[in-house]
Scaffold this motif. Structure first.
Motif, PDB file in Angstrom:
ATOM      1  N   ASP A  36      -8.207 -15.149  -1.457  1.00 19.65           N
ATOM      2  CA  ASP A  36      -7.537 -15.964  -0.448  1.00 19.65           C
ATOM      3  C   ASP A  36      -6.573 -15.154   0.417  1.00 19.65           C
ATOM      4  O   ASP A  36      -5.777 -15.717   1.168  1.00 19.65           O
ATOM      5  CB  ASP A  36      -6.788 -17.127  -1.107  1.00 19.65           C
ATOM      6  CG  ASP A  36      -5.601 -16.650  -1.952  1.00 19.65           C
ATOM      7  OD1 ASP A  36      -5.471 -15.422  -2.182  1.00 19.65           O
ATOM      8  OD2 ASP A  36      -4.810 -17.505  -2.388  1.00 19.65           O
ATOM      9  N   GLY A  37      -6.624 -13.819   0.324  1.00 22.50           N
ATOM     10  CA  GLY A  37      -5.799 -12.976   1.171  1.00 22.50           C
ATOM     11  C   GLY A  37      -4.444 -12.607   0.608  1.00 22.50           C
ATOM     12  O   GLY A  37      -3.660 -11.928   1.281  1.00 22.50           O
ATOM     13  N   THR A  38      -4.140 -13.036  -0.600  1.00 20.04           N
ATOM     14  CA  THR A  38      -2.840 -12.724  -1.199  1.00 20.04           C
ATOM     15  C   THR A  38      -2.824 -11.281  -1.689  1.00 20.04           C
ATOM     16  O   THR A  38      -3.650 -10.896  -2.518  1.00 20.04           O
ATOM     17  CB  THR A  38      -2.553 -13.660  -2.390  1.00 20.04           C
ATOM     18  OG1 THR A  38      -2.626 -15.018  -1.954  1.00 20.04           O
ATOM     19  CG2 THR A  38      -1.166 -13.378  -2.961  1.00 20.04           C
ATOM     20  N   PRO A  39      -1.893 -10.448  -1.191  1.00 23.20           N
ATOM     21  CA  PRO A  39      -1.820  -9.067  -1.679  1.00 23.20           C
ATOM     22  C   PRO A  39      -1.384  -9.037  -3.135  1.00 23.20           C
ATOM     23  O   PRO A  39      -0.601  -9.871  -3.582  1.00 23.20           O
ATOM     24  CB  PRO A  39      -0.780  -8.423  -0.757  1.00 23.20           C
ATOM     25  CG  PRO A  39       0.048  -9.554  -0.253  1.00 23.20           C
ATOM     26  CD  PRO A  39      -0.881 -10.731  -0.162  1.00 23.20           C
ATOM     27  N   TYR A  73     -12.696  -9.617   7.067  1.00 24.27           N
ATOM     28  CA  TYR A  73     -13.378  -9.083   5.892  1.00 24.27           C
ATOM     29  C   TYR A  73     -13.007  -9.879   4.651  1.00 24.27           C
ATOM     30  O   TYR A  73     -11.879 -10.353   4.529  1.00 24.27           O
ATOM     31  CB  TYR A  73     -12.974  -7.612   5.663  1.00 24.27           C
ATOM     32  CG  TYR A  73     -13.223  -6.730   6.851  1.00 24.27           C
ATOM     33  CD1 TYR A  73     -14.499  -6.264   7.135  1.00 24.27           C
ATOM     34  CD2 TYR A  73     -12.178  -6.365   7.687  1.00 24.27           C
ATOM     35  CE1 TYR A  73     -14.731  -5.459   8.235  1.00 24.27           C
ATOM     36  CE2 TYR A  73     -12.400  -5.557   8.798  1.00 24.27           C
ATOM     37  CZ  TYR A  73     -13.679  -5.106   9.075  1.00 24.27           C
ATOM     38  OH  TYR A  73     -13.909  -4.316  10.160  1.00 24.27           O
ATOM     39  N   GLU A  74     -13.938 -10.013   3.735  1.00 33.52           N
ATOM     40  CA  GLU A  74     -13.616 -10.606   2.440  1.00 33.52           C
ATOM     41  C   GLU A  74     -12.600  -9.717   1.728  1.00 33.52           C
ATOM     42  O   GLU A  74     -12.659  -8.495   1.822  1.00 33.52           O
ATOM     43  CB  GLU A  74     -14.881 -10.761   1.603  1.00 33.52           C
ATOM     44  CG  GLU A  74     -15.860 -11.780   2.168  1.00 33.52           C
ATOM     45  CD  GLU A  74     -17.107 -11.926   1.320  1.00 33.52           C
ATOM     46  OE1 GLU A  74     -17.242 -11.159   0.328  1.00 33.52           O
ATOM     47  OE2 GLU A  74     -17.952 -12.785   1.637  1.00 33.52           O
ATOM     48  N   TYR A  75     -11.687 -10.332   1.033  1.00 35.75           N
ATOM     49  CA  TYR A  75     -10.612  -9.647   0.295  1.00 35.75           C
ATOM     50  C   TYR A  75      -9.611  -8.932   1.212  1.00 35.75           C
ATOM     51  O   TYR A  75      -8.814  -8.126   0.748  1.00 35.75           O
ATOM     52  CB  TYR A  75     -11.181  -8.653  -0.741  1.00 35.75           C
ATOM     53  CG  TYR A  75     -12.049  -9.310  -1.775  1.00 35.75           C
ATOM     54  CD1 TYR A  75     -11.497 -10.028  -2.831  1.00 35.75           C
ATOM     55  CD2 TYR A  75     -13.433  -9.224  -1.688  1.00 35.75           C
ATOM     56  CE1 TYR A  75     -12.302 -10.645  -3.780  1.00 35.75           C
ATOM     57  CE2 TYR A  75     -14.253  -9.837  -2.627  1.00 35.75           C
ATOM     58  CZ  TYR A  75     -13.671 -10.554  -3.673  1.00 35.75           C
ATOM     59  OH  TYR A  75     -14.484 -11.156  -4.609  1.00 35.75           O
ATOM     60  N   GLN A  76      -9.659  -9.241   2.504  1.00 35.34           N
ATOM     61  CA  GLN A  76      -8.656  -8.711   3.434  1.00 35.34           C
ATOM     62  C   GLN A  76      -7.319  -9.399   3.174  1.00 35.34           C
ATOM     63  O   GLN A  76      -7.269 -10.588   2.842  1.00 35.34           O
ATOM     64  CB  GLN A  76      -9.104  -8.970   4.870  1.00 35.34           C
ATOM     65  CG  GLN A  76      -8.135  -8.482   5.938  1.00 35.34           C
ATOM     66  CD  GLN A  76      -8.566  -8.909   7.341  1.00 35.34           C
ATOM     67  OE1 GLN A  76      -9.592  -9.571   7.506  1.00 35.34           O
ATOM     68  NE2 GLN A  76      -7.789  -8.550   8.326  1.00 35.34           N
ATOM     69  N   ALA A  77      -6.232  -8.664   3.333  1.00 35.95           N
ATOM     70  CA  ALA A  77      -4.904  -9.259   3.168  1.00 35.95           C
ATOM     71  C   ALA A  77      -4.583 -10.186   4.327  1.00 35.95           C
ATOM     72  O   ALA A  77      -4.968  -9.939   5.472  1.00 35.95           O
ATOM     73  CB  ALA A  77      -3.851  -8.163   3.071  1.00 35.95           C
ATOM     74  N   HIS A  84       1.169 -16.002   1.053  1.00 33.79           N
ATOM     75  CA  HIS A  84       1.003 -14.633   1.522  1.00 33.79           C
ATOM     76  C   HIS A  84       2.370 -13.976   1.739  1.00 33.79           C
ATOM     77  O   HIS A  84       2.610 -12.842   1.297  1.00 33.79           O
ATOM     78  CB  HIS A  84       0.227 -14.597   2.841  1.00 33.79           C
ATOM     79  CG  HIS A  84      -1.200 -15.014   2.739  1.00 33.79           C
ATOM     80  ND1 HIS A  84      -1.936 -15.396   3.841  1.00 33.79           N
ATOM     81  CD2 HIS A  84      -2.040 -15.110   1.673  1.00 33.79           C
ATOM     82  CE1 HIS A  84      -3.168 -15.697   3.466  1.00 33.79           C
ATOM     83  NE2 HIS A  84      -3.252 -15.541   2.146  1.00 33.79           N
ATOM     84  N   LYS A  85       3.240 -14.681   2.436  1.00 34.25           N
ATOM     85  CA  LYS A  85       4.565 -14.145   2.750  1.00 34.25           C
ATOM     86  C   LYS A  85       5.324 -13.770   1.480  1.00 34.25           C
ATOM     87  O   LYS A  85       5.889 -12.666   1.391  1.00 34.25           O
ATOM     88  CB  LYS A  85       5.374 -15.177   3.546  1.00 34.25           C
ATOM     89  CG  LYS A  85       6.774 -14.716   3.892  1.00 34.25           C
ATOM     90  CD  LYS A  85       7.589 -15.829   4.539  1.00 34.25           C
ATOM     91  CE  LYS A  85       8.042 -16.858   3.506  1.00 34.25           C
ATOM     92  NZ  LYS A  85       8.937 -17.877   4.084  1.00 34.25           N
ATOM     93  N   GLU A  86       5.319 -14.657   0.507  1.00 31.57           N
ATOM     94  CA  GLU A  86       6.061 -14.390  -0.731  1.00 31.57           C
ATOM     95  C   GLU A  86       5.474 -13.193  -1.472  1.00 31.57           C
ATOM     96  O   GLU A  86       6.211 -12.403  -2.078  1.00 31.57           O
ATOM     97  CB  GLU A  86       6.042 -15.634  -1.622  1.00 31.57           C
ATOM     98  CG  GLU A  86       6.824 -16.811  -1.057  1.00 31.57           C
ATOM     99  CD  GLU A  86       8.291 -16.465  -0.809  1.00 31.57           C
ATOM    100  OE1 GLU A  86       8.909 -15.831  -1.684  1.00 31.57           O
ATOM    101  OE2 GLU A  86       8.812 -16.831   0.270  1.00 31.57           O
ATOM    102  N   ALA A  87       4.148 -13.027  -1.422  1.00 37.34           N
ATOM    103  CA  ALA A  87       3.513 -11.907  -2.116  1.00 37.34           C
ATOM    104  C   ALA A  87       3.822 -10.568  -1.441  1.00 37.34           C
ATOM    105  O   ALA A  87       3.855  -9.524  -2.110  1.00 37.34           O
ATOM    106  CB  ALA A  87       2.006 -12.126  -2.177  1.00 37.34           C
ATOM    107  N   TRP A  88       4.046 -10.589  -0.141  1.00 44.71           N
ATOM    108  CA  TRP A  88       4.381  -9.353   0.562  1.00 44.71           C
ATOM    109  C   TRP A  88       5.821  -8.916   0.287  1.00 44.71           C
ATOM    110  O   TRP A  88       6.139  -7.719   0.384  1.00 44.71           O
ATOM    111  CB  TRP A  88       4.181  -9.512   2.072  1.00 44.71           C
ATOM    112  CG  TRP A  88       2.763  -9.319   2.530  1.00 44.71           C
ATOM    113  CD1 TRP A  88       1.904 -10.271   2.994  1.00 44.71           C
ATOM    114  CD2 TRP A  88       2.049  -8.069   2.588  1.00 44.71           C
ATOM    115  NE1 TRP A  88       0.695  -9.702   3.318  1.00 44.71           N
ATOM    116  CE2 TRP A  88       0.765  -8.360   3.086  1.00 44.71           C
ATOM    117  CE3 TRP A  88       2.377  -6.756   2.258  1.00 44.71           C
ATOM    118  CZ2 TRP A  88      -0.204  -7.361   3.262  1.00 44.71           C
ATOM    119  CZ3 TRP A  88       1.412  -5.758   2.436  1.00 44.71           C
ATOM    120  CH2 TRP A  88       0.154  -6.072   2.931  1.00 44.71           C
TER     121      TRP A  88
END
Length: 372
Positions: A36-39, A73-77, A84-88
């Motif tokens: 889902d794009g989460t780093p 791309y799949e698995y793109q951040a 997403h923001k919290e993971a960054w």
């Protein structure tokens, strides 16, 4: 230190930000985040090692800014949601703790999308199918689909996505954002006369094709304020058409770089195969020289600058202010430390690149990933 080493380790400035040397990590496609794009921790350690290696700034991979059509791309951040923001946040904090600035490159893939968690359809300035097949190392195969033309409402939604993502970047602690206007992605598609066939104010002349970029720069700047870095990356070449060049040559460069230099951007980042070769035909300026001549903002040069002597010449000759390296940084995440100490640099080994997450089963065996 030798003269070239001294040049590369002078402090530099972008807006009100002081950078400890002239080395930056170039944006490189990772496809290593969650579905889902989460780093994740893998991404965290990837970026941290460049900061530990004494790079002055780390520019992220292209990060998609919305949950509609931007993912490429799949698995793109991503930087499109609160999650997403919290993971960054911890990633950015760790990079900055080790003395590097961190800049989020915001990228809308447009017609050049080959994997999207949210949508099956791609969009572009006009109906368009990229001329080469999808890139297999990033999980794609076969021909790209034909992108649908963005409506005026769709263009506004694209801008809103970039603006919201820039706000998320600010909240996550990033020092700046870089708008990806290069390599054939959406903003570059608007700029390219062979792709953008619109008949409204966003198509036609080079001034019209610049309109979206300039509107976006203005709106992002308004959203993040004056203290955050706002930059833009520009190229002629595209990921699916590396031989593409602006039909107007140096005159197009004059119009484009003059307009960008008069906008609210704090820097222009040039992406080229080789930053020291003519950009518009034999005997012409390089892309970096053109950006310098026609604008007055700091210039980041990227393209075959692994050799410190070659890289330092651009700075010594006042052509560029900063050097961004990709493959060489992958081979030597501590490039600045090695150069400063006179240690040898390992050559980039194409066979040792990190495969996308989908192909990797052992974290400890991972190596590097090729440049975007």
């Amino acid at each position: 230190m030798s003269k070239y080493e001294d040049t590369l380790f002078e402090q530099g400035h972008i807006s009100n930000h002081i950078l400890k040397n002239r080395y930056m990590v170039a944006p490189m496609t990772r496809v290593s985040s969650e579905e889902d794009g989460t780093p994740n921790e893998r991404v965290h350690q990837y970026y941290k090692r460049f900061a530990v290696g004494s790079f002055a700034a780390v520019i992220t991979e292209g990060i998609y800014p919305d949950t509609a059509y931007s993912q490429g791309y799949e698995y793109q951040a991503g930087l499109a949601t609160e999650n997403h923001k919290e993971a960054w946040k911890p990633i950015v904090a760790d990079v900055k703790k080790h003395g590097a600035k961190m800049i989020a490159q915001l990228m809308h893939a447009g017609a050049q999308s080959q994997g999207n968690f949210y949508k099956d359809q791609s969009v572009g300035p006009s109906p368009f199918q990229p001329p080469s097949d999808k890139v297999s190392v990033y999980g794609g195969e076969g021909a790209f689909p034909v992108a649908e033309e963005l409506s005026k409402e769709g263009i506004e939604q694209v801008k809103q996505g970039f603006v919201q993502s820039a706000i998320f970047a600010k909240d996550a602690g990033f020092d700046g954002v870089e708008l990806h206007g290069a390599n054939g992605y959406l903003l570059d598609q608007f700029l390219s006369e062979t792709i953008n066939e619109r008949q409204d104010e966003y198509g036609g002349s080079v001034e019209n094709r610049l309109r979206l970029l300039l509107e976006l720069i203005r709106e992002v700047r308004k959203a993040v304020g004056e203290n955050m870095i706002v930059g833009i990356r520009i190229s002629q070449l595209k990921a699916t058409n590396p031989h593409f060049r602006w039909s107007g040559g140096e005159e197009d460069a004059r119009v484009i770089f003059t307009a960008l230099g008069q906008s609210d951007v704090d820097y222009i980042h040039l992406s080229d195969d080789d930053a020291t070769t003519p950009g518009f035909g034999e005997g012409t300026m390089t892309m970096t020289e053109a950006a310098r001549r026609f604008s007055s903002v700091p210039i980041i040069s990227c393209g075959s600058l692994a050799d410190p002597k070659k890289a330092s010449t651009l700075i010594e000759n006042n052509v560029a202010d900063f050097i961004a390296i990709g493959r060489q940084a992958l081979a030597n995440p501590d490039t600045p430390l090695r150069v400063q100490q006179g240690l040898p640099l390992s050559e980039f080994n194409k066979e040792g690149i990190m495969l996308p997450k989908a192909y990797v089963k052992d974290f400890e065996l991972e190596q590097e990933l090729i440049e975007d």
